[in-house]
Write a protein that holds these residues in place. Structure first.
Motif, PDB file in Angstrom:
ATOM      1  N   LEU A 148       3.475   3.724  18.004  1.00  0.00           N
ATOM      2  CA  LEU A 148       3.853   2.862  16.744  1.00  0.00           C
ATOM      3  C   LEU A 148       4.091   1.359  16.939  1.00  0.00           C
ATOM      4  O   LEU A 148       3.681   0.581  15.937  1.00  0.00           O
ATOM      5  N   VAL A 149       4.505   0.835  18.016  1.00  0.00           N
ATOM      6  CA  VAL A 149       4.664  -0.391  18.236  1.00  0.00           C
ATOM      7  C   VAL A 149       3.658  -1.194  19.122  1.00  0.00           C
ATOM      8  O   VAL A 149       4.087  -2.542  19.318  1.00  0.00           O
ATOM      9  N   ALA A 150       2.775  -0.518  19.905  1.00  0.00           N
ATOM     10  CA  ALA A 150       1.879  -1.282  20.889  1.00  0.00           C
ATOM     11  C   ALA A 150       0.483  -1.539  20.168  1.00  0.00           C
ATOM     12  O   ALA A 150      -0.003  -0.698  19.558  1.00  0.00           O
ATOM     13  N   ALA A 151       0.069  -2.620  20.515  1.00  0.00           N
ATOM     14  CA  ALA A 151      -1.237  -3.183  19.784  1.00  0.00           C
ATOM     15  C   ALA A 151      -2.329  -1.847  20.403  1.00  0.00           C
ATOM     16  O   ALA A 151      -2.250  -1.491  21.388  1.00  0.00           O
ATOM     17  N   GLY A 152      -3.092  -1.496  19.473  1.00  0.00           N
ATOM     18  CA  GLY A 152      -3.896  -0.408  19.747  1.00  0.00           C
ATOM     19  C   GLY A 152      -3.487   1.010  19.578  1.00  0.00           C
ATOM     20  O   GLY A 152      -4.093   2.145  19.617  1.00  0.00           O
ATOM     21  N   GLY A 153      -2.068   1.085  19.274  1.00  0.00           N
ATOM     22  CA  GLY A 153      -1.435   2.569  19.184  1.00  0.00           C
ATOM     23  C   GLY A 153      -1.864   3.236  17.922  1.00  0.00           C
ATOM     24  O   GLY A 153      -2.362   2.493  17.129  1.00  0.00           O
ATOM     25  N   LYS A 154      -2.103   4.610  17.701  1.00  0.00           N
ATOM     26  CA  LYS A 154      -2.578   5.274  16.919  1.00  0.00           C
ATOM     27  C   LYS A 154      -1.745   5.118  15.559  1.00  0.00           C
ATOM     28  O   LYS A 154      -2.352   5.243  14.463  1.00  0.00           O
ATOM     29  N   ALA A 155      -0.557   4.524  15.469  1.00  0.00           N
ATOM     30  CA  ALA A 155       0.217   4.394  14.307  1.00  0.00           C
ATOM     31  C   ALA A 155       0.492   2.726  14.157  1.00  0.00           C
ATOM     32  O   ALA A 155       1.516   2.453  13.397  1.00  0.00           O
ATOM     33  N   ALA A 156      -0.209   2.118  14.854  1.00  0.00           N
ATOM     34  CA  ALA A 156       0.432   0.762  15.011  1.00  0.00           C
ATOM     35  C   ALA A 156      -0.520  -0.178  14.250  1.00  0.00           C
ATOM     36  O   ALA A 156      -0.887  -1.205  14.668  1.00  0.00           O
ATOM     37  N   TYR A 157      -0.412   0.320  12.928  1.00  0.00           N
ATOM     38  CA  TYR A 157      -1.136  -0.449  11.905  1.00  0.00           C
ATOM     39  C   TYR A 157      -0.910  -1.774  11.597  1.00  0.00           C
ATOM     40  O   TYR A 157       0.323  -2.193  11.702  1.00  0.00           O
TER      41      TYR A 157
ATOM     42  N   LEU B 103       0.892  -1.087  -0.028  1.00  0.00           N
ATOM     43  CA  LEU B 103       0.086  -0.028   0.062  1.00  0.00           C
ATOM     44  C   LEU B 103       0.918   1.389  -0.137  1.00  0.00           C
ATOM     45  O   LEU B 103       1.806   1.205   0.803  1.00  0.00           O
ATOM     46  N   VAL B 104       0.623   2.169  -0.450  1.00  0.00           N
ATOM     47  CA  VAL B 104       1.351   3.351  -0.718  1.00  0.00           C
ATOM     48  C   VAL B 104       0.431   4.554  -1.022  1.00  0.00           C
ATOM     49  O   VAL B 104      -0.638   4.386  -1.931  1.00  0.00           O
ATOM     50  N   ASN B 105       0.477   5.881  -0.430  1.00  0.00           N
ATOM     51  CA  ASN B 105      -0.145   7.036  -0.507  1.00  0.00           C
ATOM     52  C   ASN B 105       0.193   7.622  -2.010  1.00  0.00           C
ATOM     53  O   ASN B 105       1.443   8.212  -2.272  1.00  0.00           O
TER      54      ASN B 105
ATOM     55  N   LEU C 172       3.868   1.603   2.898  1.00  0.00           N
ATOM     56  CA  LEU C 172       4.971   2.260   3.037  1.00  0.00           C
ATOM     57  C   LEU C 172       4.429   3.438   3.847  1.00  0.00           C
ATOM     58  O   LEU C 172       3.403   4.096   3.293  1.00  0.00           O
ATOM     59  N   GLY C 173       5.081   3.709   4.960  1.00  0.00           N
ATOM     60  CA  GLY C 173       4.731   4.602   5.687  1.00  0.00           C
ATOM     61  C   GLY C 173       5.990   5.977   6.255  1.00  0.00           C
ATOM     62  O   GLY C 173       7.031   5.388   6.062  1.00  0.00           O
TER      63      GLY C 173
END
Length: 177
Positions: A155-164, A92-94, A141-142
């Motif tokens: 970024l790294v914890a389940a449920g984090g705003k950027a932890a896709y 996936l890419v923007n 790609l982020g």
């Protein structure tokens, strides 16, 4: 029944095939520094914790593919397992960013060199973030900017705003099909 794929081997095979130095130079026109970990490579205090190599190492990629049973190179240049399956992923890419599109194409080309097939999925910014939030991706790609306090939980914890895509290890198992 197939043996479970070792996701660490897959991640390492993909990561080892990507030259971050090439991405910084060609996609970002030397306006980027090759990543060596979560933190800026020039931050000496964390250099011992930065373990990502800035250049590709296809030997490591091939070894990790062989560890999970992908050890035959087919006529298209992809490694396949004993069932004739190749490792194939979407990225996936923007699409609103020409730079990110160029970087994604370079990544796809580099992974092809390692025998892994990547299909780009360019999406508008809104569609891209909707897909991420819905978990509708294999790879993406982020770009992440750390907070001033360097807290990486988002970024790294389940449920984090950027932890896709981060889930508990007990919630998913990757297996061959």
């Amino acid at each position: 029944n197939y043996a479970p794929l070792k996701s660490a081997d897959i991640r390492y095979a993909i990561s080892s095939a990507v030259s971050r130095s090439t991405l910084a130079t060609r996609a970002f026109y030397t306006n980027a520094v090759p990543a060596t970990g979560f933190f800026h490579p020039d931050w000496k205090e964390v250099s011992d914790f930065q373990t990502i190599q800035p250049t590709a190492d296809l030997k490591i990629s091939v070894e990790n593919l062989a560890n999970i049973g992908y050890n035959r190179l087919n006529e298209d240049g992809y490694y396949e397992n004993m069932h004739g399956n190749i490792l194939e992923f979407t990225l996936l890419v923007n699409s609103d960013s020409a730079t990110k599109l160029a970087a994604a194409q370079l990544i796809a080309d580099q992974l092809k060199s390692a025998g892994i097939k990547i299909t780009l999925v360019p999406l508008s910014k809104d569609a891209y973030f909707s897909a991420l939030k819905a978990g509708q991706f294999q790879l993406y790609l982020g770009e992440i900017k750390l907070l001033p306090n360097m807290d990486m939980r988002s970024l790294v914890a389940a449920g984090g705003k950027a932890a896709y895509g981060i889930v508990n290890a007990t919630q998913t198992t990757v297996t061959e099909d």
